[in-house]
Design a protein around this motif. Structure first.
Motif, short mmCIF file in Angstrom:
data_model
loop_
_atom_site.label_atom_id
_atom_site.label_comp_id
_atom_site.label_asym_id
_atom_site.label_seq_id
_atom_site.Cartn_x
_atom_site.Cartn_y
_atom_site.Cartn_z
N LYS B 30 92.47 -68.12 58.04
CA LYS B 30 91.91 -69.52 59.64
C LYS B 30 90.69 -69.12 60.86
O LYS B 30 90.25 -69.74 61.02
N LYS B 31 90.56 -67.83 60.82
CA LYS B 31 90.24 -67.12 62.03
C LYS B 31 89.02 -66.46 61.63
O LYS B 31 89.23 -65.76 60.41
N THR B 74 87.75 -67.06 66.38
CA THR B 74 87.28 -67.65 66.09
C THR B 74 87.16 -67.98 64.85
O THR B 74 87.79 -67.80 64.47
N SER B 75 87.07 -69.64 65.04
CA SER B 75 87.79 -70.42 63.82
C SER B 75 86.52 -70.15 62.60
O SER B 75 85.17 -70.30 63.52
#
Lengths: 114, 231, 128
Positions: B30-31, B74-75
């Motif tokens: 995800k990140k 941070t995506s």
């Protein structure tokens, strides 16, 4: 040590900014509208007591404000003392000379115009 | 996904270089930190700090596509490719994305980041009203990741003398604390062309704070407190 | 550790950093301030000449007839406009007006755009 206190310069920068803003607004209002668009009008305004005083105050504030600003720039970017100190001294002398020049100009015309 | 990373190994490299990696994020990623961890399994020489992986420890601060941030917050969707990762600007690089925070923490310690109160302690804790406690919101949450100070031009030019946004936010956290009795001494210490007054209210600090805090607001309050103190 | 830091590289390439609008307004404030300071002797000189005689006064008003002088004046108009607008923004933010990030972004854009428009208006008037 007092030389390195930061608050005085910071406050002075803001006070001179306010003085300049007020005088600029005043100047813009009179110069752009009134009779001072002509030489006679401008000469009469600038050589009157309050006109001359305001012009001197304006340049005093301008020189002080510029000094604080340029001092900050030198403190930020120029670190070598051998370069920094003479540079600051030179700028201070030039600004002071400009101010004296303005005072002399106003005094000369003030005496002549009275 | 293409990632371009600043590489520097002090034992073998004379100067830093950029290295490109192609990596396929998997479903659970995800990140940005997830991708970095994946890259680490591909190339174990790649060095970066990380610990909690959820924006609390503040160790994976880096420059992501030209802005400082935490990799773990941070995506991945919305990240422009190639994702360019560099170490925090202005900080000495130890290796790859790892920077030397010695000076940053020296500034933090210089503002005495602890409660000072020499009055006789009460039987139980020093009490604070809800309103007094409220004043610490937006200050105590700082995780000292250095995203702000490393994005502050004033800190870049004078990292040895300007305390920087992180240190100043921490300073205000104790100035604003009703239980602290050293406010005057704290303000006197900050009244200096370098320590506090290098700040030009650029607000880069507030722009990049991963915790949504506003160091520029803390600095604004310190300056106003100094004006009140001297008048 | 410390010895190594002294020789350690730093990432400090300004062209690779994405600056927020506030930083653009701020560096503009600094650049415009320097421009205004450099032109300060000219302003003092203009003051002197404007008071000397009618012909000198008129000569000052005709400065813009020369394109390169008009261009210089347009640059100074931008500098003055940007410095004043960004300065008012800072004065207000100092006392807590508009110092929230979203407001500060808006006012930075406003100062940059308004100064540009004022300079453009001066350019249209003097250079065409």
């Amino acid at each position: 040590m007092r030389l390195f206190l930061g608050q005085r310069a910071w406050v002075l920068q803001r006070v001179t900014a306010l003085v300049l803003l007020i005088l600029l607004a005043l100047g813009a209002a009179t110069l752009l509208t009134g009779p001072s668009r002509s030489y006679e009008g401008w000469h009469a305004l600038a050589t009157s007591t309050h006109g001359a005083v305001l012009i001197v105050v304006f340049f005093a504030a301008l020189c002080l404000h510029g000094w604080i600003g340029v001092r900050d720039i030198v403190l930020d970017y120029i670190h070598a003392p051998a370069l920094r100190l003479p540079l600051l001294a030179l700028i201070a002398v030039i600004l002071f000379a400009i101010f004296i020049r303005v005072v002399l100009t106003m005094a000369a015309h003030f005496a002549g115009g009275a | 996904m293409r990632v371009s990373i600043y590489r520097f190994n002090p034992e073998t490299d004379a100067k830093p270089r950029m290295q490109d990696y192609d990596v396929a994020p998997e479903a659970g990623d995800k990140k940005l930190l997830d991708v970095l961890m994946r890259l680490k399994t591909m190339d174990d020489s790649l060095s970066f700090r990380r610990s909690c992986r959820e924006g609390v420890c503040g160790s994976d601060a880096m420059n992501i596509n030209g802005r400082n941030g935490l990799a773990c917050l941070t995506s991945l969707p919305g990240l422009k490719e190639p994702v360019v990762l560099r170490p925090l600007p202005g900080f000495p690089v130890i290796r790859d994305l790892i920077v030397d925070m010695t000076q940053f923490f020296a500034h933090y310690h210089s503002i005495k980041p602890y409660l000072i109160n020499n009055e006789v302690p009460p039987e139980r804790e020093r009490l604070q009203s809800p309103a007094e406690r409220e004043k610490l919101n937006g200050l105590y949450e700082c995780i000292l990741c250095a995203c702000c100070s490393a994005f502050c031009p004033s800190f870049w030019w004078n990292p040895d003398k300007f305390i920087g946004p992180a240190g100043l936010l921490q300073a205000y956290r104790f100035i604003a604390d009703s239980r602290d009795t050293a406010t005057a001494a704290r303000l006197a210490y900050l009244d200096d062309v370098y320590r506090l007054y290098r700040c030009r209210t650029i607000m880069n600090c507030t722009e990049v704070c991963p915790k949504g805090l506003s160091p520029s607001h803390a600095i604004e309050r310190i300056r106003l407190a100094l004006v009140r103190e001297s008048s | 550790m410390r010895a190594r830091s002294a020789s350690a590289p730093k990432f400090m390439n300004l062209s690779q950093i994405r600056f927020p609008v506030g930083a653009i307004a701020s560096i503009g404030h600094r650049v415009s301030g320097v421009l205004l300071l450099v032109s300060l002797p000219l302003l003092a000189l203009a003051l002197d000449r404007s008071l000397r005689s009618e012909s000198e006064f008129e000569a000052l008003r005709d400065l813009v007839s020369e394109p390169w002088r008009a261009l210089l004046l347009v640059i100074l108009v931008w500098a003055a406009a940007h410095h004043v607008l960004a300065g008012v923004r800072h004065l207000l933010m100092d006392i807590g007006v508009g110092s929230r990030l979203s407001q500060a972004r808006t006012s930075a854009w406003a100062a940059i755009l308004a100064a540009g428009i004022i300079a453009l208006a001066a350019a249209v008037r003097w250079l065409s």
